[in-house]
Design an enzyme around this catalytic site. Sequence first.
Site, PDB file in Angstrom:
ATOM      1  CE  LYS A   1       0.166   3.641  -4.560  1.00 26.00           C
ATOM      2  NZ  LYS A   1       0.308   3.972  -3.121  1.00 26.00           N
TER       3      LYS A   1
ATOM      4  CG  MET B   1      -0.137   5.236   3.297  1.00 23.98           C
ATOM      5  SD  MET B   1       0.685   6.682   4.005  1.00 23.98           S
ATOM      6  CE  MET B   1      -0.686   7.836   3.979  1.00 23.98           C
TER       7      MET B   1
ATOM      8  CB  CYS C   1       0.267  -4.312  -0.955  1.00 18.63           C
ATOM      9  SG  CYS C   1       0.729  -4.750   0.743  1.00 18.63           S
TER      10      CYS C   1
END
Length: 324
Positions: free
Chosen positions: A140, A9, A99
């Site tokens: 991711k 994060m 992101c």
Amino acid sequence: MPRLILAPMQGLLDHLLRDALTRIDGYSHCVTEFARVTGSILPRSFYHRISPELARGGRTEAGTAVRVQMLGSDPDMMAANARVLASLAPPGIDLNFGCPAPTVNRHRGGAVLLEEPELLYRIAAAVRAEVPPTIPFSAKMRLGLHDSSLARECAQALEAGGVEELAVHARTRDQGYQPPAHWREIAPIREAVAIPVVANGDVWTVEDWLRCREESGCEDVMLGRSAVADPLLARRIQALARGEAIRPQEEEWLEVLALIARFWQGVGVRYEAKKRPGRLKQWLMLLERTFPQARELCAAVKLLREASEVEAVLARWPGFPSGL
């Protein structure tokens, strides 16, 4: 046992918070904030800055492995930087295609690349060529940019490029962090690839974890903001998976205070005095979601600007560990 992974994060989950959160047993590994790769090769010192755990074999003080995440769009530069990173022998290297930040996307980084599966393949393949097989290689992604029409193709491209594990945040870039997360849309992605797929997004409770696994079909789950808001969530989930009793949240506040104390000590070493109160308040505002006691503590420090003032409040706070 199902695995729980602590999500990266940006701007929140740095090594100090990783250290605190992984002191509660429950995570198989965690992932750093991203290393932004543009037109140059980042020095080894940069990776040590975002992952000081590299000095301890890439593990937090509690022993949890920390994978280092990279973000960029140029396969050659990603490969060159991966070569440097791999020389530091991290416990894993992760690629960021999730992101949603506009600044990052405008510079062709993160989720915006989900419109280009072929580029995902070239990036993954270029990095894979520089990462020894002994270092786990993961990525991711989100469901897509505007919709999920290319989700399976993107996942297959990453798998073909050598990615060994894929975490999927169950929203598109355009959906940002707006509830709900669409766990059911992870299921077709999981079915389209042979590598493990990890479900991510809006798992705030043990009940959410159960539903996420059922709807996505994924055994393993990545926790993000929920882990920061509820540091003991991972332990509750693991207890449920083992068939053990789950302790009431109201009995856990003293443990959370101990984690806050550890974090505050680290902030005192890492940050200059004027920035320390802000880091603590940032965490307390998320803890308010789970613990009413955090709301009281946050109210007591929210107007304070000096680290010494905050420290005085903490020293007097009921149950706060002494010895700061």
